[in-house]
Design an enzyme around this catalytic site. Structure first.
Site, mmCIF file in Angstrom:
data_model
loop_
_atom_site.group_PDB
_atom_site.id
_atom_site.type_symbol
_atom_site.label_atom_id
_atom_site.label_comp_id
_atom_site.label_asym_id
_atom_site.label_seq_id
_atom_site.Cartn_x
_atom_site.Cartn_y
_atom_site.Cartn_z
ATOM 1 N N CYS A 5 9.112 0.218 -1.610
ATOM 2 C CA CYS A 5 8.184 -0.813 -2.061
ATOM 3 C C CYS A 5 8.894 -2.162 -2.214
ATOM 4 O O CYS A 5 10.120 -2.224 -2.315
ATOM 5 C CB CYS A 5 7.522 -0.393 -3.370
ATOM 6 N N ASP A 6 8.094 -3.215 -2.281
ATOM 7 C CA ASP A 6 8.555 -4.584 -2.067
ATOM 8 C C ASP A 6 9.855 -4.972 -2.757
ATOM 9 O O ASP A 6 10.802 -5.416 -2.124
ATOM 10 C CB ASP A 6 7.466 -5.560 -2.528
ATOM 11 N N LYS A 7 9.910 -4.841 -4.093
ATOM 12 C CA LYS A 7 11.062 -5.364 -4.826
ATOM 13 C C LYS A 7 12.277 -4.445 -4.742
ATOM 14 O O LYS A 7 13.396 -4.858 -5.039
ATOM 15 C CB LYS A 7 10.696 -5.616 -6.294
ATOM 16 N N CYS B 193 3.195 -0.542 2.702
ATOM 17 C CA CYS B 193 2.029 -1.232 3.260
ATOM 18 C C CYS B 193 2.310 -1.685 4.688
ATOM 19 O O CYS B 193 3.373 -2.226 4.987
ATOM 20 C CB CYS B 193 1.656 -2.400 2.380
ATOM 21 N N SER C 113 1.571 -12.090 -2.519
ATOM 22 C CA SER C 113 1.898 -10.905 -1.739
ATOM 23 C C SER C 113 2.166 -11.314 -0.296
ATOM 24 O O SER C 113 1.630 -12.312 0.189
ATOM 25 C CB SER C 113 0.717 -9.929 -1.776
ATOM 26 N N ASP D 97 3.670 -2.875 -6.245
ATOM 27 C CA ASP D 97 2.853 -4.068 -6.400
ATOM 28 C C ASP D 97 1.364 -3.804 -6.211
ATOM 29 O O ASP D 97 0.534 -4.397 -6.901
ATOM 30 C CB ASP D 97 3.317 -5.141 -5.413
ATOM 31 N N GLU E 141 2.332 -11.933 -8.400
ATOM 32 C CA GLU E 141 1.639 -12.157 -7.140
ATOM 33 C C GLU E 141 0.144 -12.312 -7.400
ATOM 34 O O GLU E 141 -0.387 -11.771 -8.370
ATOM 35 C CB GLU E 141 1.861 -10.979 -6.183
ATOM 36 N N CYS F 142 4.563 4.248 -0.913
ATOM 37 C CA CYS F 142 5.776 3.551 -0.466
ATOM 38 C C CYS F 142 7.038 4.360 -0.744
ATOM 39 O O CYS F 142 8.011 4.303 0.014
ATOM 40 C CB CYS F 142 5.916 2.212 -1.186
#
Length: 576
Positions: free
Chosen positions: A130-132, A202, A479, A89, A454, A57
């Site tokens: 990445c996500d956060k 992702c 997630s 994650d 998650e 990521c």
């Protein structure tokens, strides 16, 4: 601007570090790094990248930051690159490391804020993968309120497994296939070796791609910037344009809080719903709103979700990945279709200096494809994410219904209670799950976890088993890759005595996603009796960042934030 075209720094933050004889020592530090006197006199622009070698990521963000810096320099700014953390994650998932994930959102926002404050930077470009890191960067932009642009690092290319496109979620679900005896070790190894073939986040409409779409819909990113995969060179060109754009925002004095209005937040929520995006948007949009002093909680998000049609057939509930959406025109196609149907506020200003409607004026709906549907032919009349309330969740909960058949969106079953995710994962992978189980994972909320983990390892393994008529509920979260009837963000959480903390094995739980309710078949008197007998539960985090987070974090309903936001501020950094 001054008469000769140079920027006037008399009202910019960098005047505190670069202007006047008393700042000679400060300038000396800049000269030591090769900065020229001309560059010191220009605006200083922070280029914040969440780069690291933790996962694909983030791995391309350093390269992309160089392109941003070229754009800033070409527009007569002086870029100053710095990095912040990321907790990835996918690697943190399924063990104690996931407690660090949501905490990292706050650390990212805080570290960007402190770097900008400490060095007196005038504007900001943020890069995240990445996500956060995506919401963390957007929170920092709104908190500081200097002219700022967000740029996404891009999605990963899909893997190819036995003739099908796959993502990392297929590997998590492969664990369930393996546990059920449908796959052997060789099958799982074959998949894990090819699932992630490039740099990038992702690939489905999981949290990173959901929040990338949000960045355009809310107006903090240039139009078209969310789409191209990380491996494409066109992404570097968009990064350079973002560097140029932030200098134009400085000229206009157009700031994040001018852009992130309530209407813009509603636009963002609508795009999440229309694309079947991640339930984590129900946390991140209220957190971004908090930085702007806007009251916009889970109920507000859920109301937008409830009335927005689901039109993009994206994984995990659908068929397609981020690359497919990019190839048919990107999120701009979704935005244009929602605008034309009256579901968005087209007059919201964006970092392009134009409105959302102007940004998408040239977007054409692509024919001969089934990635994005017309509103009149929507996959479902309501959004892919639904808010729930009831005696089990007085402060609300959230469930993703994208890809679930209408008959699968209601459920009644007997509670099977677990005090942490690991215990439930063992139950699932060792064959304990029965038809009609309502798996309950509690003490995983923001305070109780701490960190609101998650549950993808468990939900993916459960899905991989192929057992029908099972639900999972938690005061933790999921997630963006989770699918199946999984309810998260249940509030109040168990750690503060919420009803989920009072459940016992065998209690009858009912989920009605179309009706927007979640309840347990217990009287108010029985719930009150159990509440009086309830005792708080200790966790193992008595010091450090996770302990500190638990002391300050608020409820999931309001974004699990750790400070009052703009409601409590005595100044705005940009105006110091």
């Amino acid at each position: 601007m001054t008469g000769n075209g140079a920027f006037d720094k008399s009202r910019m933050p960098s005047r505190h570090t670069t202007v006047g004889p008393e700042r000679a020592p400060h300038r000396a530090f800049l000269y030591a790094m090769g900065v020229t006197e001309e560059e010191v006199a220009q605006p200083l622009v922070g280029v914040a990248a969440a780069w690291n070698e933790a996962a694909p990521c983030n791995i391309s963000l350093h390269r992309q930051a160089q392109a941003v810096k070229h754009g800033v320099a070409a527009a007569r700014g002086t870029p100053r690159e710095f990095a912040t953390i990321t907790v990835t994650d996918g690697i943190a998932m399924g063990h104690e490391g996931m407690k660090a994930s949501l905490v990292s959102r706050e650390i990212i926002a805080d570290s960007v804020e402190l770097t900008m404050r400490g060095h007196g930077y005038d504007a900001l470009v943020t890069l995240a993968g990445c996500d956060k890191s995506l919401p963390g960067m957007m929170m920092a932009m709104c908190r500081l309120n200097v002219p700022a642009v967000f740029i996404y690092g891009g999605a990963i290319l899909p893997g190819r497994f036995r003739g099908e496109d796959v993502t990392i979620v297929d590997v998590f679900e492969g664990v369930g296939q393996h546990a059920a005896g449908h796959w052997d070790d060789a099958d799982l190894r074959e998949l894990e070796l090819i699932a992630c073939p490039s740099a990038g986040s992702c690939g489905g409409q999981f949290t990173a791609n959901t929040m990338a779409c949000v960045s355009e819909a809310i107006g903090l990113a240039l139009p078209g910037s969310a789409g191209a995969p990380a491996a494409y060179e066109s992404r570097d060109q968009m990064c350079e344009k973002s560097g140029e754009a932030v200098m134009e925002l400085l000229k206009l004095n157009l700031r994040p809080r001018d852009i992130v209005t309530r209407a813009a937040l509603e636009n963002a929520a609508a795009v999440v719903a229309a694309t079947g995006g991640s339930t984590n948007a129900g946390l991140h949009l209220p957190a971004i709103a908090n930085e702007c002093g806007i009251d916009f909680d889970l109920y507000d998000v859920a109301e937008i979700f409830r009335k927005t049609p689901y039109i993009a057939d994206m994984k995990p509930g659908g068929k397609y990945v981020a690359k497919d959406l990019y190839e048919v025109g990107g999120v701009q196609v979704v935005i244009r279709e929602l605008l034309d149907a009256g579901y968005l506020h087209g007059d919201c200003i964006t970092v392009s200096g134009k409105t959302l409607a102007e940004n998408c004026a040239d977007a054409k709906f692509p024919e001969g494809q089934d990635v994005v549907y017309r509103v009149k032919e929507a996959l479902a009349p309501t959004g892919g994410v639904v808010g729930l309330k009831g005696n089990l969740a007085p402060e609300g909960a959230i469930v993703k219904v994208a890809g679930i058949a209408p008959e699968g969106q209601t459920f009644t079953g007997a509670a099977k209670v677990f005090e942490c995710e690991e215990d439930c994962f063992d139950y699932v992978t060792k064959g304990g799950v029965q038809e009609g189980d309502c798996l309950v994972i509690r003490y995983e909320g923001p305070k109780g976890g701490p960190g609101m983990r998650e549950m993808l390892s468990t939900t993916a393994a459960l899905y991989g088993l192929g057992i029908e008529n099972v639900a999972l509920i938690t005061d933790g979260r999921f997630s963006g890759g989770t699918r199946g009837l999984c309810v998260g963000h249940i509030g109040p959480e168990a750690a503060v005595g919420g009803p989920i903390g009072l459940l016992q094995d065998g209690d009858s739980v009912t989920i009605d996603a179309p009706g927007g309710t979640i309840s347990v078949d217990l009287s108010d008197a029985e719930l009150e009796a159990r509440r009086k007998a309830w005792q708080p539960r200790e966790n193992i985090y008595g010091s450090g960042a996770i302990w500190r987070y638990a002391q300050t974090v608020g409820p999931a309903r309001r974004g699990a934030v750790c400070h009052p936001g703009a409601h409590g501020e005595g100044h705005v950094y940009a105006d110091l």
